[in-house]
Write an enzyme that holds these catalytic residues in place. Structure first.
Site, PDB file in Angstrom:
ATOM      1  CG  ASP A   9      34.368  42.402  41.619  1.00 35.94           C
ATOM      2  OD1 ASP A   9      34.168  42.035  40.443  1.00 35.94           O
ATOM      3  OD2 ASP A   9      35.370  42.075  42.275  1.00 35.94           O
ATOM      4  CG  ASN A  26      43.048  36.902  47.147  1.00 33.67           C
ATOM      5  OD1 ASN A  26      42.844  36.251  48.160  1.00 33.67           O
ATOM      6  ND2 ASN A  26      42.096  37.148  46.257  1.00 33.67           N
ATOM      7  CD  GLN A  45      48.097  40.626  43.928  1.00 33.88           C
ATOM      8  OE1 GLN A  45      49.017  40.047  44.501  1.00 33.88           O
ATOM      9  NE2 GLN A  45      48.044  41.939  43.809  1.00 33.88           N
ATOM     10  CG  HIS A  74      42.278  44.373  44.689  1.00 35.76           C
ATOM     11  ND1 HIS A  74      43.413  43.950  44.016  1.00 35.76           N
ATOM     12  CD2 HIS A  74      41.374  43.380  44.534  1.00 35.76           C
ATOM     13  CE1 HIS A  74      43.191  42.762  43.486  1.00 35.76           C
ATOM     14  NE2 HIS A  74      41.964  42.377  43.792  1.00 35.76           N
TER      15      HIS A  74
END
Length: 138
Positions: free
Chosen positions: A32, A88, A95, A101
């Site tokens: 990330d 999410n 989200q 994802h």
């Protein structure tokens, strides 16, 4: 199908450079860019699915085994003390990028943000209210 306007489609398919830790024909797993812990990664399907409701069943069947494999490897290699696997769906659930994802989040006992990572709190339902929800879902 890929969405030409989706940043995660571009990341998953190598249009933009990423810190890729795993790739196969269906997924790219990247670190990330704004991690909440050391090793925070995202499992990105290469095809575009808005969220879990849109996700192809065959692709869905591959995600949890991949998450398990990577969580085990990451825990060992990074010395994590625990692990969150988070996904999410829709804005109200957190989200912010509308390409399915899954977050892989290694957790560490000494992390200064442990109390802030998930932000859930109990809503205080009575036993009767819980039973009513149970009946509604049967």
């Amino acid at each position: 199908m890929k969405d030409d306007n989706c940043i995660f489609c571009k990341l998953a398919n190598g249009v933009f450079p990423t810190n890729t830790i795993y790739e196969d024909e269906d997924f790219r797993v990247i670190l990330d860019a704004e991690p909440v812990s050391k090793g925070h990664a995202l499992i990105l399907p290469k095809e575009h699915y808005k969220n879990i409701y849109d996700l192809d069943d065959a692709v869905a069947a591959k995600i949890l085994p991949l998450a398990k494999k990577l969580a085990s490897e990451m825990t060992e290699k990074l010395g994590a003390d625990g692990f969150n696997i988070l996904q999410n769906n829709n804005e109200v659930a957190g989200q912010s990028v509308f390409h399915y994802h899954m977050h892989l989040i290694p957790r560490y006992k000494d992390a200064t943000n442990n109390d802030k990572l998930l932000g859930f709190s109990h809503i205080g339902m009575s036993e009767e209210e819980i039973k009513a929800v149970c009946e509604q879902l049967k």
